[in-house]
Design an enzyme around this catalytic site. Structure first.
Site: not given
Ligand code: NDP
Length: 245
Positions: A11, A153, A157, A186
């Site tokens: 999302s 976390y 990972k 990111i």
């Molecule tokens: P965001 O917080 O922007 O988005 C998280 C997404 O995961 C949302 O779509 C949320 O849904 C969904 N979500 C959270 N919990 C659940 C759950 N229990 N079941 C289903 N969906 C869930 O995260 P990012 O885009 O920043 O991160 C995406 C991935 O990349 C993650 O795994 C993160 O750990 C990894 N990552 C991110 C980094 C960064 O700097 N941003 C760096 C390294 C890794 P909803 O919108 O409904 O809440």
């Protein structure tokens, strides 16, 4: 043949960009999300604008076994196949070890690691039948190098990396590849909480001198998801502007 991708946590943030990128390749795009209906609807509209063959949104917690089973079942009923799974859903509950509650530890492991395990298990059956599949786990630079304040976390990972390699060995002979992408910092809601001063200090420590964008991650995932990447499996691809060097 129209390919189908499931992006968990599609999302917002990186997941949304992934959904849009697969849409540009004319996939059927299935996105799951935890509860943010508005963001999911927005992503769905963006996928349609960007050429998705079809789009399905699914509200469900990836740590819930029944929800994962239902998600894969729904995708299979609608499209008859699941070609690519991106385990992207993730959360943080940061805190120094001495103050980290067991609940914050468990919740992060449940979403980030158990969720990827469950989803991978449920897509394996259809992928084995198809004799084709791509599973891509979104890990993190901190899963490789660790980070103070992120014991939960970084454990989740790092766990994803171990799981990626084990499943890659199990499924390689079935023409299913399993890889991980390890993003650095990111720009998404997850990193929005940082102050400008923190961001500046982080940027100066990154060799390419900027934070990454969701598109940087999507490019790497699309590469690993490609049919031509069939000889790459069990790999962890750092997309971190050199942070891990
Ligand atoms: P965001 O917080 O922007 O988005 C998280 C997404 O995961 C949302 O779509 C949320 O849904 C969904 N979500 C959270 N919990 C659940 C759950 N229990 N079941 C289903 N969906 C869930 O995260 P990012 O885009 O920043 O991160 C995406 C991935 O990349 C993650 O795994 C993160 O750990 C990894 N990552 C991110 C980094 C960064 O700097 N941003 C760096 C390294 C890794 P909803 O919108 O409904 O809440």
């Amino acid at each position: 043949m129209t390919r189908t991708v499931i992006v968990t946590g599609g999302s917002r943030g990186i997941g949304r960009e992934l959904a849009i990128s697969f849409s540009k390749k004319n996939y059927n795009v299935v996105i799951s999300y935890a509860g943010n209906e508005g963001a999911a609807a927005e992503t769905k509209a963006l996928c349609k604008e960007n050429g998705a063959a079809d789009v399905l949104t699914f509200k469900g917690d990836v740590s819930d076994e029944n929800a994962c089973e239902e998600l894969v079942k729904t995708a299979m009923e609608k499209y008859g196949q699941v070609d690519v799974l991106v385990n992207n859903a993730g959360i943080t509950r940061d805190g120094l070890l001495a103050r980290m509650s067991a609940e914050d530890f468990d919740n992060v492991i449940a979403t980030n690691l158990r969720g990827a395990f469950l989803m991978s298990r449920f897509v394996t059956k259809p992928m084995m039948k198809q004799r084709y599949g791509r599973i891509i786990n979104i890990s993190s630079v901190v899963g490789v190098h660790g980070n103070a304040g992120q014991a939960n976390y970084s454990a989740s990972k790092a766990g994803l990396i171990g799981m990626t390699k084990s499943i890659a060995k199990e499924l390689a002979s079935r023409n299913i590849t399993v890889n991980a992408v390890a993003p650095g910092m990111i720009e998404t809601d997850m990193t929005d909480a940082l102050t400008d001063a923190q961001k500046e200090s982080i940027n100066s420590s990154i060799p390419v001198k900027r934070m990454g964008t969701p598109a940087d991650i999507a490019n790497a995932v699309l590469f690993l998801a490609d049919e031509n990447s069939s000889y790459i499996t069990g790999h962890v691809l750092a997309v971190d502007g050199g942070m891990g060097i």
